[in-house]
Design an enzyme around this catalytic site. Structure first.
Site, PDB file in Angstrom:
ATOM      1  CG  ASP A  14      -6.533  -3.558  -3.417  1.00 15.04           C
ATOM      2  OD1 ASP A  14      -6.506  -2.291  -3.533  1.00 15.04           O
ATOM      3  OD2 ASP A  14      -7.146  -4.378  -4.211  1.00 15.04           O
ATOM      4  CG  ASP A  60     -12.327  -0.748  -5.111  1.00 20.78           C
ATOM      5  OD1 ASP A  60     -13.090  -0.942  -3.931  1.00 20.78           O
ATOM      6  OD2 ASP A  60     -12.100   0.394  -5.472  1.00 20.78           O
TER       7      ASP A  60
HETATM    8 MG   LIG Z   1      -7.680  -3.886  -6.320  1.00 24.21          MG
END
Ligand SMILES: [Mg+2]
Ligand SMILES: [Zn+2]
Length: 191
Positions: free
Chosen positions: A9, A11
């Site tokens: 992932d 952010d």
């Molecule tokens: Mg995230």
């Protein structure tokens, strides 16, 4: 020759989750991120970023802004000797303001479209994949794809764990302090 892969992932996992990041100046990479990716590179894992960017569909920023942010990220990693093998982003949202992005897509996590596309385009051994993220929806993405899952405490991780951890029917396979800890876990356990 197929290789194991780590889906990561963006952010809250690679960079500070500053909400909708609408400018490269607001994109702050965690100091340990490059070392984590370098370690995974060294041990033969492909590193693939999979990121929901519904801010594009919502009209908060456009694909060009995201490309500039990703260029900044790749420059940083390259300077640090770390290699990212692919970046996949979902710009969609069922309630998007911009019509072309207003769909129930199969790429928005926890759907697995981005992982499927990556696996089709890169030499990934589908039986050896890992999903690392800071939200339980990342973990569900991993479950849906059949990946081993690692939830990090950075980003939303610690808060989600404290608030909802008890009620998770299926907890993440592993917990890690951050992306570097997660990378070390993968190479030490060979999970
Ligand atoms: Mg995230
Ligand atoms: Zn999508």
């Amino acid at each position: 020759m197929l290789k194991p892969a780590v889906f990561i992932d963006r952010d809250g996992t690679i960079n500070v989750d500053g909400g909708y990041i609408n400018h490269p100046d607001r994109f702050i990479i965690y100091p340990f991120a490059a070392q984590a990716v370098r370690l995974l590179n060294l041990y033969g894992y492909l590193c693939v970023i999979v990121t929901n960017q519904s801010g594009i569909g919502k009209g908060f920023y456009d694909e060009g802004v995201m490309e500039r942010i990703h260029a900044k990220m790749l420059n940083h990693f390259a300077r640090e000797g770390a290699r990212i093998d692919g970046i996949y982003a979902c710009p969609h949202d069922p309630n998007a303001k911009i019509p072309k992005y207003r769909i129930n897509c199969d790429c928005r996590k926890p759907n697995t479209g981005m992982l499927k596309t990556a696996t089709a385009q890169l030499p990934i051994d589908e039986s050896k994949t890992y999903m690392i993220g800071d939200k339980y929806s990342d973990i569900r993405t991993g479950f849906n794809f059949g990946s081993a899952t690692i939830m990090v405490n950075t980003g939303y991780g610690l808060g989600e764990r404290q608030l909802h951890g008890e009620s998770w029917e299926r907890p993440p396979d592993f917990a890690a302090e951050n992306l570097l800890h997660a990378a070390k876990l993968i190479i030490s356990k060979n999970i």
